[in-house]
Design an enzyme around this catalytic site. Structure first.
Site, PDB file in Angstrom:
ATOM      1  N   THR A 157       0.820  -1.209   0.000  1.00  0.00           N
ATOM      2  CA  THR A 157       0.000   0.000   0.000  1.00  0.00           C
ATOM      3  C   THR A 157       0.859   1.267   0.000  1.00  0.00           C
ATOM      4  N   GLY A 196       3.109  -3.187   8.504  1.00  0.00           N
ATOM      5  CA  GLY A 196       3.328  -3.474   9.922  1.00  0.00           C
ATOM      6  C   GLY A 196       4.779  -3.826  10.193  1.00  0.00           C
ATOM      7  N   GLU A 440      -6.210  -5.858   3.810  1.00  0.00           N
ATOM      8  CA  GLU A 440      -6.234  -7.065   2.973  1.00  0.00           C
ATOM      9  C   GLU A 440      -7.455  -7.068   2.041  1.00  0.00           C
TER      10      GLU A 440
HETATM   11  C1  LIG Z   1       3.407 -14.459  16.465  1.00  0.00           C
HETATM   12  C2  LIG Z   1       2.345 -14.267  15.481  1.00  0.00           C
HETATM   13  C3  LIG Z   1       2.127 -15.427  14.490  1.00  0.00           C
HETATM   14  C4  LIG Z   1       1.551 -14.893  13.173  1.00  0.00           C
HETATM   15  C5  LIG Z   1       0.852 -15.940  12.378  1.00  0.00           C
HETATM   16  C6  LIG Z   1       0.202 -15.389  11.138  1.00  0.00           C
HETATM   17  C7  LIG Z   1      -1.222 -14.974  11.294  1.00  0.00           C
HETATM   18  C8  LIG Z   1      -1.579 -13.972  10.244  1.00  0.00           C
HETATM   19  C9  LIG Z   1      -2.829 -13.273  10.478  1.00  0.00           C
HETATM   20  C10 LIG Z   1      -2.988 -12.071  10.109  1.00  0.00           C
HETATM   21  C11 LIG Z   1      -1.891 -11.235   9.522  1.00  0.00           C
HETATM   22  C12 LIG Z   1      -2.414 -10.201   8.720  1.00  0.00           C
HETATM   23  C13 LIG Z   1      -1.915  -8.850   8.993  1.00  0.00           C
HETATM   24  C14 LIG Z   1      -2.171  -8.117   7.729  1.00  0.00           C
HETATM   25  C15 LIG Z   1      -2.073  -6.638   7.844  1.00  0.00           C
HETATM   26  C16 LIG Z   1      -2.510  -6.038   6.563  1.00  0.00           C
HETATM   27  C17 LIG Z   1      -1.867  -6.218   5.408  1.00  0.00           C
HETATM   28  C18 LIG Z   1      -2.371  -5.632   4.128  1.00  0.00           C
HETATM   29  O1  LIG Z   1      -3.390  -5.001   4.070  1.00  0.00           O
HETATM   30  S1  LIG Z   1      -1.425  -5.897   2.723  1.00  0.00           S
HETATM   31  C19 LIG Z   1      -2.221  -5.036   1.429  1.00  0.00           C
HETATM   32  C20 LIG Z   1      -3.501  -5.706   0.993  1.00  0.00           C
HETATM   33  N1  LIG Z   1      -4.065  -5.043  -0.124  1.00  0.00           N
HETATM   34  C21 LIG Z   1      -5.172  -5.427  -0.701  1.00  0.00           C
HETATM   35  O2  LIG Z   1      -5.786  -6.402  -0.315  1.00  0.00           O
HETATM   36  C22 LIG Z   1      -5.591  -4.655  -1.914  1.00  0.00           C
HETATM   37  C23 LIG Z   1      -6.967  -4.998  -2.397  1.00  0.00           C
HETATM   38  N2  LIG Z   1      -7.036  -4.892  -3.851  1.00  0.00           N
HETATM   39  C24 LIG Z   1      -7.007  -5.980  -4.677  1.00  0.00           C
HETATM   40  O3  LIG Z   1      -6.917  -7.118  -4.235  1.00  0.00           O
HETATM   41  C25 LIG Z   1      -7.075  -5.715  -6.147  1.00  0.00           C
HETATM   42  O4  LIG Z   1      -6.565  -4.524  -6.581  1.00  0.00           O
HETATM   43  C26 LIG Z   1      -8.496  -5.831  -6.700  1.00  0.00           C
HETATM   44  C27 LIG Z   1      -9.474  -4.943  -5.958  1.00  0.00           C
HETATM   45  C28 LIG Z   1      -8.901  -7.273  -6.577  1.00  0.00           C
HETATM   46  C29 LIG Z   1      -8.521  -5.410  -8.170  1.00  0.00           C
HETATM   47  O5  LIG Z   1      -7.388  -5.877  -8.806  1.00  0.00           O
HETATM   48  P1  LIG Z   1      -7.105  -5.543 -10.341  1.00  0.00           P
HETATM   49  O6  LIG Z   1      -7.434  -4.122 -10.631  1.00  0.00           O
HETATM   50  O7  LIG Z   1      -5.734  -5.980 -10.647  1.00  0.00           O
HETATM   51  O8  LIG Z   1      -8.069  -6.498 -11.013  1.00  0.00           O
HETATM   52  P2  LIG Z   1      -9.437  -6.281 -11.742  1.00  0.00           P
HETATM   53  O9  LIG Z   1      -9.210  -5.577 -13.034  1.00  0.00           O
HETATM   54  O10 LIG Z   1     -10.450  -5.707 -10.830  1.00  0.00           O
HETATM   55  O11 LIG Z   1      -9.776  -7.773 -12.053  1.00  0.00           O
HETATM   56  C30 LIG Z   1      -9.171  -8.502 -13.113  1.00  0.00           C
HETATM   57  C31 LIG Z   1      -9.484  -9.950 -12.926  1.00  0.00           C
HETATM   58  O12 LIG Z   1      -8.610 -10.500 -11.939  1.00  0.00           O
HETATM   59  C32 LIG Z   1      -9.382 -11.159 -10.940  1.00  0.00           C
HETATM   60  N3  LIG Z   1      -8.633 -11.122  -9.674  1.00  0.00           N
HETATM   61  C33 LIG Z   1      -8.369 -10.050  -8.909  1.00  0.00           C
HETATM   62  N4  LIG Z   1      -7.690 -10.443  -7.816  1.00  0.00           N
HETATM   63  C34 LIG Z   1      -7.513 -11.758  -7.923  1.00  0.00           C
HETATM   64  C35 LIG Z   1      -6.876 -12.726  -7.098  1.00  0.00           C
HETATM   65  N5  LIG Z   1      -6.289 -12.389  -5.943  1.00  0.00           N
HETATM   66  N6  LIG Z   1      -6.866 -14.006  -7.501  1.00  0.00           N
HETATM   67  C36 LIG Z   1      -7.480 -14.369  -8.657  1.00  0.00           C
HETATM   68  N7  LIG Z   1      -8.097 -13.496  -9.494  1.00  0.00           N
HETATM   69  C37 LIG Z   1      -8.118 -12.208  -9.111  1.00  0.00           C
HETATM   70  C38 LIG Z   1     -10.664 -10.380 -10.919  1.00  0.00           C
HETATM   71  O13 LIG Z   1     -11.675 -11.089 -10.289  1.00  0.00           O
HETATM   72  C39 LIG Z   1     -10.884 -10.180 -12.383  1.00  0.00           C
HETATM   73  O14 LIG Z   1     -11.373 -11.367 -12.948  1.00  0.00           O
HETATM   74  P3  LIG Z   1     -12.382 -11.308 -14.163  1.00  0.00           P
HETATM   75  O15 LIG Z   1     -13.668 -10.804 -13.603  1.00  0.00           O
HETATM   76  O16 LIG Z   1     -11.817 -10.368 -15.168  1.00  0.00           O
HETATM   77  O17 LIG Z   1     -12.461 -12.731 -14.603  1.00  0.00           O
HETATM   78  C1  LIG Z   2      -4.269  -1.728  10.550  1.00  0.00           C
HETATM   79  C2  LIG Z   2      -3.844  -1.762   9.116  1.00  0.00           C
HETATM   80  C3  LIG Z   2      -2.735  -2.494   8.769  1.00  0.00           C
HETATM   81  C4  LIG Z   2      -2.307  -2.501   7.441  1.00  0.00           C
HETATM   82  N1  LIG Z   2      -1.184  -3.186   7.125  1.00  0.00           N
HETATM   83  C5  LIG Z   2      -0.727  -3.161   5.855  1.00  0.00           C
HETATM   84  C6  LIG Z   2       0.503  -3.807   5.510  1.00  0.00           C
HETATM   85  O1  LIG Z   2       1.151  -4.421   6.351  1.00  0.00           O
HETATM   86  N2  LIG Z   2       0.937  -3.717   4.239  1.00  0.00           N
HETATM   87  C7  LIG Z   2       0.254  -3.051   3.279  1.00  0.00           C
HETATM   88  O2  LIG Z   2       0.715  -3.030   2.132  1.00  0.00           O
HETATM   89  N3  LIG Z   2      -0.910  -2.450   3.562  1.00  0.00           N
HETATM   90  C8  LIG Z   2      -1.413  -2.474   4.819  1.00  0.00           C
HETATM   91  N4  LIG Z   2      -2.594  -1.834   5.127  1.00  0.00           N
HETATM   92  C9  LIG Z   2      -3.302  -1.099   4.074  1.00  0.00           C
HETATM   93  C10 LIG Z   2      -4.593  -1.767   3.642  1.00  0.00           C
HETATM   94  O3  LIG Z   2      -4.360  -2.904   2.871  1.00  0.00           O
HETATM   95  C11 LIG Z   2      -5.448  -0.770   2.861  1.00  0.00           C
HETATM   96  O4  LIG Z   2      -5.766   0.301   3.723  1.00  0.00           O
HETATM   97  C12 LIG Z   2      -6.709  -1.421   2.349  1.00  0.00           C
HETATM   98  O5  LIG Z   2      -6.412  -2.344   1.320  1.00  0.00           O
HETATM   99  C13 LIG Z   2      -7.730  -0.400   1.826  1.00  0.00           C
HETATM  100  O6  LIG Z   2      -7.174   0.398   0.851  1.00  0.00           O
HETATM  101  P1  LIG Z   2      -7.212   2.004   0.943  1.00  0.00           P
HETATM  102  O7  LIG Z   2      -6.713   2.402   2.266  1.00  0.00           O
HETATM  103  O8  LIG Z   2      -6.532   2.486  -0.271  1.00  0.00           O
HETATM  104  O9  LIG Z   2      -8.739   2.370   0.888  1.00  0.00           O
HETATM  105  P2  LIG Z   2      -9.498   3.074  -0.302  1.00  0.00           P
HETATM  106  O10 LIG Z   2      -9.442   2.172  -1.486  1.00  0.00           O
HETATM  107  O11 LIG Z   2      -9.040   4.451  -0.485  1.00  0.00           O
HETATM  108  O12 LIG Z   2     -10.971   3.021   0.276  1.00  0.00           O
HETATM  109  C14 LIG Z   2     -11.686   4.151   0.760  1.00  0.00           C
HETATM  110  C15 LIG Z   2     -13.182   3.929   0.452  1.00  0.00           C
HETATM  111  O13 LIG Z   2     -13.365   3.900  -0.966  1.00  0.00           O
HETATM  112  C16 LIG Z   2     -14.094   2.753  -1.337  1.00  0.00           C
HETATM  113  N5  LIG Z   2     -13.615   2.275  -2.655  1.00  0.00           N
HETATM  114  C17 LIG Z   2     -12.346   2.176  -3.108  1.00  0.00           C
HETATM  115  N6  LIG Z   2     -12.328   1.649  -4.342  1.00  0.00           N
HETATM  116  C18 LIG Z   2     -13.582   1.387  -4.670  1.00  0.00           C
HETATM  117  C19 LIG Z   2     -14.222   0.809  -5.809  1.00  0.00           C
HETATM  118  N7  LIG Z   2     -13.517   0.372  -6.853  1.00  0.00           N
HETATM  119  N8  LIG Z   2     -15.568   0.679  -5.795  1.00  0.00           N
HETATM  120  C20 LIG Z   2     -16.285   1.087  -4.741  1.00  0.00           C
HETATM  121  N9  LIG Z   2     -15.753   1.621  -3.628  1.00  0.00           N
HETATM  122  C21 LIG Z   2     -14.421   1.780  -3.599  1.00  0.00           C
HETATM  123  C22 LIG Z   2     -13.841   1.720  -0.245  1.00  0.00           C
HETATM  124  O14 LIG Z   2     -14.926   0.814  -0.162  1.00  0.00           O
HETATM  125  C23 LIG Z   2     -13.720   2.593   1.003  1.00  0.00           C
HETATM  126  O15 LIG Z   2     -14.995   2.809   1.530  1.00  0.00           O
HETATM  127  C24 LIG Z   2      -3.035  -1.803   6.451  1.00  0.00           C
HETATM  128  C25 LIG Z   2      -4.174  -1.084   6.818  1.00  0.00           C
HETATM  129  C26 LIG Z   2      -4.583  -1.050   8.133  1.00  0.00           C
HETATM  130  C27 LIG Z   2      -5.797  -0.262   8.495  1.00  0.00           C
END
Ligand SMILES: CCCCCCCC/C=C\CCCCC/C=C/C(=O)SCCNC(=O)CCNC(=O)[C@H](O)C(C)(C)COP(=O)(O)OP(=O)(O)OC[C@H]1O[C@@H](n2cnc3c(N)ncnc32)[C@H](O)[C@@H]1OP(=O)(O)O
Ligand SMILES: Cc1cc2nc3c(=O)[nH]c(=O)nc-3n(C[C@H](O)[C@H](O)[C@H](O)COP(=O)(O)OP(=O)(O)OC[C@H]3O[C@@H](n4cnc5c(N)ncnc54)[C@H](O)[C@@H]3O)c2cc1C
Length: 674
Positions: A157, A196, A440
Site C-alpha cells: 500500500t 506493519g 487485505e
Molecule cells: C506471532 C504471530 C504469528 C503470526 C501468524 C500469522 C497470522 C496472520 C494473520 C494475520 C496477519 C495479517 C496482517 C495483515 C495486515 C494487513 C496487510 C495488508 O493489508 S497488505 C495489502 C492488501 N491489499 C489489498 O488487499 C488490496 C486490495 N485490492 C485488490 O486485491 C485488487 O486490486 C483488486 C481490488 C482485486 C482489483 O485488482 P485488479 O485491478 O488488478 O483487477 P481487476 O481488473 O479488478 O480484475 C481482473 C481480474 O482478476 C481477478 N482477480 C483479482 N484479484 C484476484 C486474485 N487475488 N486471484 C485471482 N483473481 C483475481 C478479478 O476477479 C478479475 O477477474 P475477471 O472478472 O476479469 O475474470
Molecule cells: C491496521 C492496518 C494495517 C495494514 N497493514 C498493511 C501492511 O502491512 N501492508 C500493506 O501493504 N498495507 C497495509 N494496510 C493497508 C490496507 O491494505 C489498505 O488500507 C486497504 O487495502 C484499503 O485500501 P485504501 O486504504 O486504499 O482504501 P481506499 O481504497 O481508499 O478506500 C476508501 C473507500 O473507498 C471505497 N472504494 C475504493 N475503491 C472502490 C471501488 N472500486 N468501488 C467502490 N468503492 C471503492 C472503499 O470501499 C472505502 O470505503 C493496512 C491497513 C490497516 C488499516
C-alpha cells in the site's frame, strides 16, 4: 463463594450456570479443535508458553507511553519467537516454526493485548517468500527468515493507493549494465504507507512496485529489499523510513512509511516464481494466471476468517460470563434482581455471537481445505479453480470480518458501562477486528470482486452451461416461480440461495436495461454496485449457512445426544436469525407469508430460552485461558468486581493522593488566581 476442584474461588452464579449445563463441554471443545488429540496438543503448547508467566507485564500495557508499549511488545515478541524456535516448534509438530499453526498464533495472543510487531513477518513476509520465490530464491531466504536472522514485512500500500494495486506508483527499473533494479518513489503519494513492523522493527521488506525493463512497464511485481543495516539497524542510504503515528488500534505494530531515492537492489531480488527478468532485461512471464502475484493476499484472507472467529469467541466468552454474574433491575418485585443473561433481549445480543463464532470457525477450516486443494491443482499447472476461490475467499473475508466487528461491538453493548473499560478486553478486540474489515481488501471492494464472479456465473446458468460448486444453486434461478418457503434448516438455506440468485438476477436485468438506455458497461455496472454488493453478501450468507449446517451434522454424527441437540439448536438459531434479519428479501424472492414470519419470530424466541441454560457451557467450550482473554469481566472465576477494583488501583493516577494538576491549574482557578 463456591470452591471448584482446583481450589479456585468462583462466583456462585457462574458455578450455578456450570452446574446446570446439560452437555459435555469437553466434547464440544474437541469438535472445534478438530479432535481430542488436537485439544491435548493445544493445551500442551499453551502450558509451555503460558505457565512460566513470560507473557505477563509488570505494568499494564494500557498505562505505558507509546514508546514503552512498542519496546515492551518487541521484548515479548523476541521471547515468544525464541520459544517458537525451541520448545514450541517440536510440540506443534512443525518442522520449523511458521505460519501454519493456528494454535501458535492463538497462544501468541496471551503475550499481546494489541499485536506483535512481528505479525507481518510471519503473516505476510514469510508466506510471500514461500509463495512467490523460485526454489533457489526460497532456499536462500526462507531459512534466514524462519530463523529470524532477518525480519521482514509486506509493503504494498502507498499513501495514494491501497485498493487499486495496478495504480501503485513505486517503480523498479531494470539496469542491464549493473544487473540491478533501481527502486524509486517519484511522488509523495508513491510513498509506501501502513506496512506493519516497517516503522522501527524490520530490516527487510517485500516491496510491490511497477516493473520497467527495456522501456516497457510490465505491471506490479514483488521484490525483496533490504532497508536497514543487518548489524546496526540504521536505514541504508537511499531509504527514507519511519513510523506513521497513533492509530485506533495496532499501536504496538509500528506501521511505517517508506520511500526510495534511486535505490539499487540486485536483479535476483525480484521474486521470480511467476515472472522473470533475464540478465539482458528480457521479461519472461512464467505463470499461467495473471493474478498469481496477489497470492499472499489470498492466503491472508483465508487466515483472517479463522482469526476473526477466534476473536469473536473471546468477546462472546467475556460477555456471556459477565452476563451470568451481573444482576440488574427488578421486573418481579418479590424476587431478587435477575442475572442479565435472563433477559431475552440480552440472549438475542449474545447467542448469535456464539453461533457466528461457531459458523465462522467451521467455515474457516472448510475454506482452508479448499485453498489447499486449489494450491495442489496450481502446482500441477491448473488454475481453473482460482476464479471461484478468489470469489469465495473475497466474500468470506468481507462478511466474516464485518460480522465479527459488529458482534464484538454488540458484546460490548451487552456489558454496559464496564464493557467500555479497556480492562474488559472488548475495546482491544474491537479495535483489532474492525481493522480487518479494511485491510487485505476493503469490504465493499472484495464483495464487488465476488459480484463479478456471480454475474458471470448467472450468465453461464442462463446459457445452460455447467456451474462451479459454490454457485450451482443459480441453475434454479430460471424456474419462473418464487422459491417455496419452508422453515426447516434445509428449507431456509434454499431460501438464502434463492435470495442470492434473485438479487443477482435483478442486478443483471438492471445493468442490461441501463445499457439499452445508452450507458456504457462500466457505468451500468457502477450504477448497480449497491445491489451487486447486496447480491454478493446474500451469496456469502448462503455459503456460510450451508457450510455451517453441513459441517455440524458431519462433526456431531458420533456425538452424545445432548451435544447433538445443543449444536443443532445453535445452527438453527443462526438460520432463524438471518432469516428474520432479511424478511423484506424473503418476501421478495420466496413464497414466505406474513404468518410464516410471525411464526418464525416466535420459534426464534423459544429457541433462545432453550439455549439459555447452556450459554456458559457453550462459551466454556471455547476453552480460552484467562491469559488469552485479558479481561476483568470474562475470567473463568467470574471475580468481576474484585478484578475491576484491582485494575483501577493499578492506575498511575492513583499513585498520589492529590494530582499535580490541582496546584497547577485547579487551585489557582478556584481561588480566582489563574
Ligand atoms: C506471532 C504471530 C504469528 C503470526 C501468524 C500469522 C497470522 C496472520 C494473520 C494475520 C496477519 C495479517 C496482517 C495483515 C495486515 C494487513 C496487510 C495488508 O493489508 S497488505 C495489502 C492488501 N491489499 C489489498 O488487499 C488490496 C486490495 N485490492 C485488490 O486485491 C485488487 O486490486 C483488486 C481490488 C482485486 C482489483 O485488482 P485488479 O485491478 O488488478 O483487477 P481487476 O481488473 O479488478 O480484475 C481482473 C481480474 O482478476 C481477478 N482477480 C483479482 N484479484 C484476484 C486474485 N487475488 N486471484 C485471482 N483473481 C483475481 C478479478 O476477479 C478479475 O477477474 P475477471 O472478472 O476479469 O475474470
Ligand atoms: C491496521 C492496518 C494495517 C495494514 N497493514 C498493511 C501492511 O502491512 N501492508 C500493506 O501493504 N498495507 C497495509 N494496510 C493497508 C490496507 O491494505 C489498505 O488500507 C486497504 O487495502 C484499503 O485500501 P485504501 O486504504 O486504499 O482504501 P481506499 O481504497 O481508499 O478506500 C476508501 C473507500 O473507498 C471505497 N472504494 C475504493 N475503491 C472502490 C471501488 N472500486 N468501488 C467502490 N468503492 C471503492 C472503499 O470501499 C472505502 O470505503 C493496512 C491497513 C490497516 C488499516
Amino acid at each position: 463463594m463456591t470452591q471448584t476442584n482446583n481450589n479456585m474461588t468462583v462466583n456462585p452464579d457462574l458455578a450455578m450456570e456450570r452446574a446446570k449445563c446439560n452437555f459435555n463441554v469437553l466434547e464440544v471443545t474437541h469438535i472445534f479443535d478438530g479432535g481430542e488429540r488436537n485439544t491435548l496438543q493445544r493445551k500442551k503448547i499453551e502450558d509451555v508458553a503460558l505457565n512460566s508467566g513470560a507473557s505477563k507485564d509488570a505494568l499494564g500495557e494500557e498505562h505505558m507511553s507509546p514508546k514503552e508499549k512498542y519496546e515492551n511488545a518487541v521484548r515479548k515478541s523476541c521471547i515468544y519467537a525464541t520459544m517458537m524456535k525451541n520448545e514450541l516448534a517440536e510440540l506443534s509438530g512443525l518442522e520449523s516454526f511458521g505460519v501454519s499453526s493456528p494454535v501458535i498464533r492463538r497462544t501468541a495472543d496471551a503475550f499481546f493485548k494489541e499485536v506483535s510487531p512481528f505479525l507481518l513477518h510471519l503473516g505476510m513476509f514469510v508466506p510471500t517468500i514461500m509463495g512467490q520465490c523460485t526454489p533457489e530464491q526460497q532456499s536462500y531466504w526462507l531459512p534466514r527468515a524462519l530463523d529470524m536472522q532477518i525480519i521482514g514485512t509486506y509493503a504494498q500500500t502507498e499513501l495514494g493507493h491501497g485498493t487499486f494495486i495496478r495504480g501503485l506508483e513505486t517503480t523498479a527499473t531494470y539496469d542491464p549494465e549493473t544487473e540491478e533494479f533501481v527502486l524509486h518513489s517519484p511522488t509523495l503519494s508513491s510513498y509506501k504507507w501502513w506496512a506493519g513492523g516497517l516503522g522501527k522493527t524490520v530490516n527487510y521488506c517485500i516491496v510491490v512496485a511497477q516493473l520497467y525493463t527495456k522501456g516497457e512497464c510490465h505491471g506490479t511485481h514483488p521484490f525483496i529489499v533490504q532497508i536497514r543495516d543487518e548489524d546496526t539497524h540504521v536505514p541504508l542510504p537511499g531509504i527514507k523510513v519511519g513510523e506513521i503515528g497513533p492509530k485506533m488500534g495496532f499501536n504496538t505494530a509500528d506501521n511505517g512509511f517508506l520511500g526510495f531515492d534511486h535505490y539499487r537492489i540486485p536483479r535476483e531480488h525480484m521474486l521470480m516464481k511467476n515472472a522473470q527478468v533475464l540478465k539482458d532485461g528480457t521479461y519472461v512471464k512464467v505463470a499461467r494466471h495473471g493474478k498469481l502475484t496477489y497470492g499472499t493476499m489470498v492466503f491472508v484472507r483465508v487466515v483472517l476468517v479463522n482469526e476473526v472467529a477466534f476473536n469473536l469467541a473471546k468477546a462472546s466468552t467475556i460477555a456471556v460470563r459477565y452476563s451470568a454474574i451481573r444482576r440488574q433491575s427488578k421486573p418481579k418485585p418479590d424476587e431478587v434482581e435477575p442475572q442479565i443473561l435472563d433477559y431475552v433481549t440480552q440472549q438475542h445480543k449474545l447467542f448469535i455471537a456464539i453461533a457466528t463464532a461457531h459458523a465462522l470457525q467451521l467455515c474457516s477450516t472448510w475454506l482452508w481445505e479448499s485453498f489447499s486443494a486449489v494450491l495442489a491443482q496450481m502446482k500441477g499447472g491448473n488454475t481453473d479453480t482460482l476464479p471461484e476461490f478468489h470469489a469465495l475467499s473475497s466474500c468470506l473475508k468481507a462478511i466474516s470480518t464485518s460480522d465479527s466487528a459488529h458482534l464484538i461491538e454488540q458484546c460490548r453493548h451487552a456489558c454496559g458501562g464496564h464493557g467500555y473499560m479497556i480492562s474488559s478486553g472488548i475495546p482491544n478486540l474491537y479495535n483489532f477486528v474492525s481493522a480487518t474489515r479494511t485491510y487485505e481488501g476493503d469490504y465493499t471492494v472484495l464483495l464487488l470482486q465476488t459480484a463479478r464472479f456471480l454475474v458471470k456465473a448467472y450468465e453461464q446458468a442462463e446459457a445452460k452451461k455447467p456451474l462451479t460448486p459454490t454457485v450451482s444453486y443459480l441453475a434454479h434461478a430460471f424456474s419462473g416461480s418464487r422459491a417455496t418457503w419452508d422453515n426447516s434448516p434445509d428449507g431456509i438455506i434454499r431460501s438464502f440461495q434463492a435470495l442470492a440468485a434473485g438479487k443477482t438476477a435483478v442486478c443483471v436485468t438492471n445493468m442490461r436495461k441501463r445499457m439499452r438506455a445508452g450507458l456504457s458497461q462500466v457505468d451500468a455496472w457502477e450504477m448497480s454496485t449497491i445491489q451487486l454488493v447486496a447480491a454478493a453478501e446474500a451469496h456469502c450468507r448462503a455459503v456460510i449457512a450451508d457450510t455451517y449446517r453441513k459441517e455440524i451434522v458431519r462433526l456431531t454424527a458420533n456425538s452424545s445426544p445432548n451435544v447433538k441437540v445443543v449444536m443443532d439448536q445453535l445452527t438453527t438459531l443462526y438460520l432463524y436469525y438471518w432469516a428474520l434479519e432479511r424478511t423484506g428479501d424473503l418476501l421478495m424472492f420466496t413464497s414466505v407469508s406474513q404468518k410464516d414470519l410471525v411464526d418464525l419470530q416466535i420459534a426464534y424466541e423459544e429457541l433462545l430460552l432453550k439455549i439459555r441454560p447452556n450459554a456458559v457451557g457453550l462459551v466454556d467450550a471455547f476453552d480460552l485461558r484467562d491469559e488469552l482473554l485479558h479481561s476483568t469481566l470474562g475470567s473463568y472465576d467470574g471475580r468481576v468486581y474484585e478484578r475491576l477494583m484491582e485494575e483501577a488501583l493499578k492506575s498511575p493516577m492513583n499513585k498520589e493522593p492529590v494530582s499535580d494538576a490541582y496546584s497547577k491549574y485547579l487551585r489557582p482557578m478556584m481561588k480566582g488566581k489563574l
